[in-house]
Design a protein around this motif. Structure first.
Motif, short mmCIF file in Angstrom:
data_model
loop_
_atom_site.label_atom_id
_atom_site.label_comp_id
_atom_site.label_asym_id
_atom_site.label_seq_id
_atom_site.Cartn_x
_atom_site.Cartn_y
_atom_site.Cartn_z
N GLY A 120 -88.53 -24.67 -47.48
CA GLY A 120 -89.77 -25.36 -47.80
C GLY A 120 -90.90 -24.35 -47.95
N GLU A 121 -91.94 -24.51 -47.13
CA GLU A 121 -93.08 -23.58 -47.17
C GLU A 121 -93.02 -22.57 -46.03
N ALA A 122 -91.93 -22.56 -45.27
CA ALA A 122 -91.81 -21.67 -44.12
C ALA A 122 -90.94 -20.46 -44.49
N PRO A 123 -91.50 -19.24 -44.39
CA PRO A 123 -90.70 -18.05 -44.71
C PRO A 123 -89.64 -17.80 -43.65
N LEU A 124 -88.53 -17.24 -44.07
CA LEU A 124 -87.49 -16.80 -43.16
C LEU A 124 -87.68 -15.31 -42.86
N PRO A 125 -87.20 -14.84 -41.72
CA PRO A 125 -87.49 -13.46 -41.32
C PRO A 125 -86.73 -12.42 -42.12
N GLY A 126 -87.35 -11.25 -42.24
CA GLY A 126 -86.67 -10.06 -42.74
C GLY A 126 -86.66 -9.85 -44.23
N VAL A 127 -87.34 -10.69 -45.00
CA VAL A 127 -87.24 -10.60 -46.46
C VAL A 127 -87.87 -9.31 -46.98
N GLN A 128 -89.14 -9.08 -46.67
CA GLN A 128 -89.83 -7.91 -47.23
C GLN A 128 -89.22 -6.61 -46.74
#
Length: 270
Positions: free
Chosen positions: A24-32
């Motif tokens: 949804g609008e909640a980012p998941l950890p570790g992407v960047q």
């Protein structure tokens, strides 16, 4: 953690978005952190999503609010893949009645495809995800398909991960139209080979050197395995760990999320 892929050999990474990058609008950890590492180690990457609702610019804007940096060239959606396929199928032009949102409409228009609001005048009915679809539009599409219009779907995902849980996806709309018409749609997005091949062509890489990262076995993982791509499953979206492990052809990696994938890359490269 199941692990069979040699990440040292991976030169490009394809990442699904819903359930991998965010829910949804909640980012998941570790992407960047993962994207930064891929860039630092001269690996190319691309977001490859079955979500047809947004344009590349809208995807970039959404993830920017989450602190994730990317440009439009890093986005390949099922809307873009479907529009490209239709342009190849109908080089002399085609009229399309669509069920979908901005991402699909703009992708079609950018390929020079005529989008019509009069369903009986359409040569092709295309359905993507539409979070506010009305019964009358579904009825118009049904009647046009029954009258002979070609039936095309952007993807077959039956559910869609949201903050509320799994809600109906494009595949649910396709199932409704198929039940009403008796016609099986031609589906373009994952797990079909064309979308993976478009992604690899864009990155200039081979299947054996391209890692597919996804949360849904039947689309992200199964389609990539069929093409001989190494695969990494993350447990932040749809498919459970047990389902990944007991699949007839399980993924090479089964990981809690992207931070663990980054750790695996670092370990492989050390």
């Amino acid at each position: 953690m199941a692990q069979r892929a040699d990440l040292r050999e991976v030169r490009a990474v394809l990442l699904d978005m819903d359930g991998v990058v965010y829910v949804g609008e909640a980012p998941l950890p570790g992407v960047q952190a993962l994207l930064d590492y891929l860039k630092a180690t001269d690996r190319n990457w691309l977001f490859v999503t079955n979500n047809s609702s947004r344009t590349p610019a809208q995807f970039v804007e959404k993830i920017a609010r989450m602190g994730i940096g990317a440009d439009e060239a890093h986005i390949l959606s099922s809307a873009l893949a479907t529009a490209s396929w239709l342009a190849e199928q109908y080089p002399d032009g085609v009229r399309v009645f669509m069920i979908g949102q901005d991402g699909l409409r703009r992708a079609l228009q950018q390929e020079g495809i005529t989008v019509v609001e009069d369903a009986p005048a359409a040569d092709v009915i295309v359905s993507g995800i539409d979070f506010s679809v009305r019964y009358e539009r579904l009825a118009d599409a049904t009647l046009a398909i029954r009258a002979g219009a070609r039936f095309v779907g952007t993807n077959s995902d039956t559910s869609f991960p949201s903050e509320r849980g799994q809600i109906p996806g494009t595949g649910a709309l396709l199932a409704l139209l198929e039940a009403a018409t008796g016609v099986t749609p031609t589906v373009i997005g994952k797990p079909n080979a064309g979308m993976f091949q478009q992604a690899m062509h864009k990155l200039g890489t081979s299947a054996a050197a391209t890692l597919m990262v996804g949360d849904r076995y039947e689309t992200d993982i199964a389609g990539a395995i069929e093409l001989g791509m190494p695969t990494a499953a993350v447990l932040t979206g749809i498919t459970t760990e047990e389902a990944f492990r007991t699949a007839a052809r399980p993924p090479d990696l089964i990981l809690p999320g992207l931070p663990e994938l980054l750790d695996a890359f670092r370990q492989a490269d050390s």
